[in-house]
Design a protein around this motif. Structure first.
Motif, mmCIF file in Angstrom:
data_model
loop_
_atom_site.group_PDB
_atom_site.id
_atom_site.type_symbol
_atom_site.label_atom_id
_atom_site.label_comp_id
_atom_site.label_asym_id
_atom_site.label_seq_id
_atom_site.Cartn_x
_atom_site.Cartn_y
_atom_site.Cartn_z
ATOM 1 N N VAL A 43 7.758 9.786 3.975
ATOM 2 C CA VAL A 43 7.074 9.470 2.817
ATOM 3 C C VAL A 43 6.773 8.233 2.400
ATOM 4 O O VAL A 43 5.543 7.784 2.237
ATOM 5 N N ILE A 44 7.764 7.156 2.529
ATOM 6 C CA ILE A 44 7.527 5.962 2.158
ATOM 7 C C ILE A 44 6.751 5.036 3.069
ATOM 8 O O ILE A 44 5.851 4.386 2.987
ATOM 9 N N SER A 45 6.700 5.650 4.379
ATOM 10 C CA SER A 45 6.218 4.929 5.448
ATOM 11 C C SER A 45 4.694 5.346 5.363
ATOM 12 O O SER A 45 3.599 4.607 5.708
ATOM 13 N N TRP A 46 4.472 6.569 5.051
ATOM 14 C CA TRP A 46 2.993 6.924 4.981
ATOM 15 C C TRP A 46 2.211 6.487 3.877
ATOM 16 O O TRP A 46 0.933 6.133 3.967
ATOM 17 N N ALA A 47 3.233 6.366 2.745
ATOM 18 C CA ALA A 47 2.499 5.697 1.466
ATOM 19 C C ALA A 47 1.954 4.304 1.942
ATOM 20 O O ALA A 47 0.890 3.615 1.241
ATOM 21 N N LEU A 48 3.106 3.618 2.599
ATOM 22 C CA LEU A 48 2.679 2.190 2.944
ATOM 23 C C LEU A 48 1.362 2.095 3.737
ATOM 24 O O LEU A 48 0.722 1.206 3.530
ATOM 25 N N VAL A 49 1.454 2.863 4.716
ATOM 26 C CA VAL A 49 0.324 2.897 5.714
ATOM 27 C C VAL A 49 -0.995 3.413 5.245
ATOM 28 O O VAL A 49 -2.256 2.745 5.376
ATOM 29 N N LEU A 50 -0.826 4.266 4.008
ATOM 30 C CA LEU A 50 -2.250 4.683 3.161
ATOM 31 C C LEU A 50 -2.575 3.279 2.465
ATOM 32 O O LEU A 50 -3.935 2.945 2.172
ATOM 33 N N LEU A 87 4.912 -2.808 9.147
ATOM 34 C CA LEU A 87 6.511 -2.222 9.970
ATOM 35 C C LEU A 87 6.544 -0.933 9.798
ATOM 36 O O LEU A 87 6.798 -0.227 10.635
ATOM 37 N N ALA A 88 6.143 -0.160 8.511
ATOM 38 C CA ALA A 88 5.944 1.139 8.402
ATOM 39 C C ALA A 88 5.139 1.870 9.530
ATOM 40 O O ALA A 88 5.431 2.763 10.226
ATOM 41 N N ALA A 89 3.655 1.225 9.800
ATOM 42 C CA ALA A 89 2.918 1.664 10.896
ATOM 43 C C ALA A 89 3.283 1.592 12.161
ATOM 44 O O ALA A 89 3.369 2.615 12.975
ATOM 45 N N ALA A 90 4.231 0.689 12.375
ATOM 46 C CA ALA A 90 5.009 0.419 13.870
ATOM 47 C C ALA A 90 5.845 1.513 13.794
ATOM 48 O O ALA A 90 6.249 2.150 15.064
ATOM 49 N N LEU A 91 6.936 1.664 12.822
ATOM 50 C CA LEU A 91 7.780 2.659 12.972
ATOM 51 C C LEU A 91 7.248 4.328 13.112
ATOM 52 O O LEU A 91 7.674 4.937 13.848
ATOM 53 N N ARG A 117 3.859 -8.503 0.221
ATOM 54 C CA ARG A 117 4.932 -7.611 0.497
ATOM 55 C C ARG A 117 4.515 -6.187 1.022
ATOM 56 O O ARG A 117 5.191 -5.587 1.832
ATOM 57 N N ALA A 118 3.604 -5.879 0.169
ATOM 58 C CA ALA A 118 2.848 -4.471 0.691
ATOM 59 C C ALA A 118 2.469 -4.446 2.065
ATOM 60 O O ALA A 118 2.468 -3.467 2.930
ATOM 61 N N ALA A 119 1.715 -5.514 2.418
ATOM 62 C CA ALA A 119 0.898 -5.590 3.724
ATOM 63 C C ALA A 119 2.106 -5.856 4.817
ATOM 64 O O ALA A 119 1.994 -5.076 5.706
ATOM 65 N N ILE A 120 3.170 -6.593 4.630
ATOM 66 C CA ILE A 120 4.053 -6.709 5.424
ATOM 67 C C ILE A 120 4.680 -5.416 5.808
ATOM 68 O O ILE A 120 4.996 -4.878 6.959
#
Length: 286
Positions: A179-186, A48-52, A41-44
């Motif tokens: 914030v959540i997008s960068w955290a997910l990408v990290l 999506l966050a990276a694409a955003l 779920r974190a990878a998916i």
């Protein structure tokens, strides 16, 4: 509508989205290993966050922001999903949802420690009463077969409260969805290879409902919900808007009963309603 009202609306939408997380996780762990579910779920969501971030280019976080982003990632990207998935192997989603009533207090405490929030004394009274109702309910249950599940849920609440407060503090600088997008990408460079490494040999035993649940926790619980939630916390105050989480057990119990057919006792419903009643007092004195 003033900014404060908008903040509470954003917060409410976030809570409504999060209320489906535990029932969906309960469904998903019926077909997926909890660790693999957390990683996948974190990878998916990370993809999506990276694409955003590519489609909507944003200013990169400063080096000084990396520690906060790491705390967010450990708290809400890895910690809470993993600990709740493990807990739901031992307890029902209806039982676990009641523990969510402890989240406002945890979030408020970390809001004071990490973000400098200073609620009025009466606020703490209502927040502690709401949390005490939840703890009292847990103590009335037969926990002999579920101590591990309850301890895992308690650890999940601590991790989530820290991740919420830290993310809300950083949202004042970067923005909520950023914030959540960068955290997910990290997290993505670790989660993506781990997803392939821990992938089962076959998905033939995975039910359609489990796939839908995976989609929900990946898209809504891990990304979309935080877009509203962090914005609400950042605009309205971490401790104040965080009290909306007291509504989450009530919403979640309804979902557990209607979608999963789980039994919701009269005591569960009464405790949830009493906890909801604490929101008004906490809001007034926040």
């Amino acid at each position: 509508m003033d900014k404060r009202t908008h903040a509470w609306i954003y917060g409410f939408i976030g809570v409504a989205i999060f209320s489906g997380s535990l029932p969906a996780t309960r469904v998903a762990v019926g077909s997926f290993d909890p660790v693999f579910l957390t990683i996948l779920r974190a990878a998916i969501a990370g993809g999506l966050a990276a694409a955003l971030l590519i489609l909507l280019p944003q200013k990169r976080p400063d080096r000084s922001d990396l520690l906060s982003l790491l705390i967010v990632a450990l708290g809400v990207v890895v910690g809470f999903p993993l600990l709740t998935a493990l807990a739901l192997q031992h307890i029902t989603s209806a039982h676990s949802i009641v523990f969510i009533g402890l989240l406002p207090l945890a979030t408020a405490i970390f809001g004071v420690v990490r973000a400098g929030d200073r609620p009025r004394p009466a606020f703490w009274f209502f927040s502690i009463v709401g949390s005490a109702l939840v703890a009292g309910f847990a103590l009335t249950q037969d926990l002999s077969a579920s101590w591990s599940g309850d301890l895992l849920m308690f650890a999940a609440i601590v991790a989530c409260g820290l991740g919420y407060a830290e993310g809300a503090k950083l949202s004042r600088k970067l923005g909520g969805w950023q914030v959540i997008s960068w955290a997910l990408v990290l997290s993505l460079p670790l989660m993506l290879p781990l997803a392939f490494y821990s992938m089962p040999a076959s998905f033939s035993g995975v039910t359609r409902h489990a796939w839908v649940a995976l989609g929900y926790v990946s898209l809504f619980s891990m990304l979309i919900g935080f877009v509203f939630w962090y914005r609400g916390l950042a605009q309205g105050g971490i401790a104040a808007v965080g009290q909306l989480q007291l509504l989450q057990p009530f919403m979640g119990l309804i979902l557990a009963a209607t979608l999963l057919g789980e039994e919701v006792s009269l005591l569960m419903a009464c405790i949830s309603l009493a906890v909801v009643a604490c929101v008004a007092g906490a809001k007034k004195f926040s």
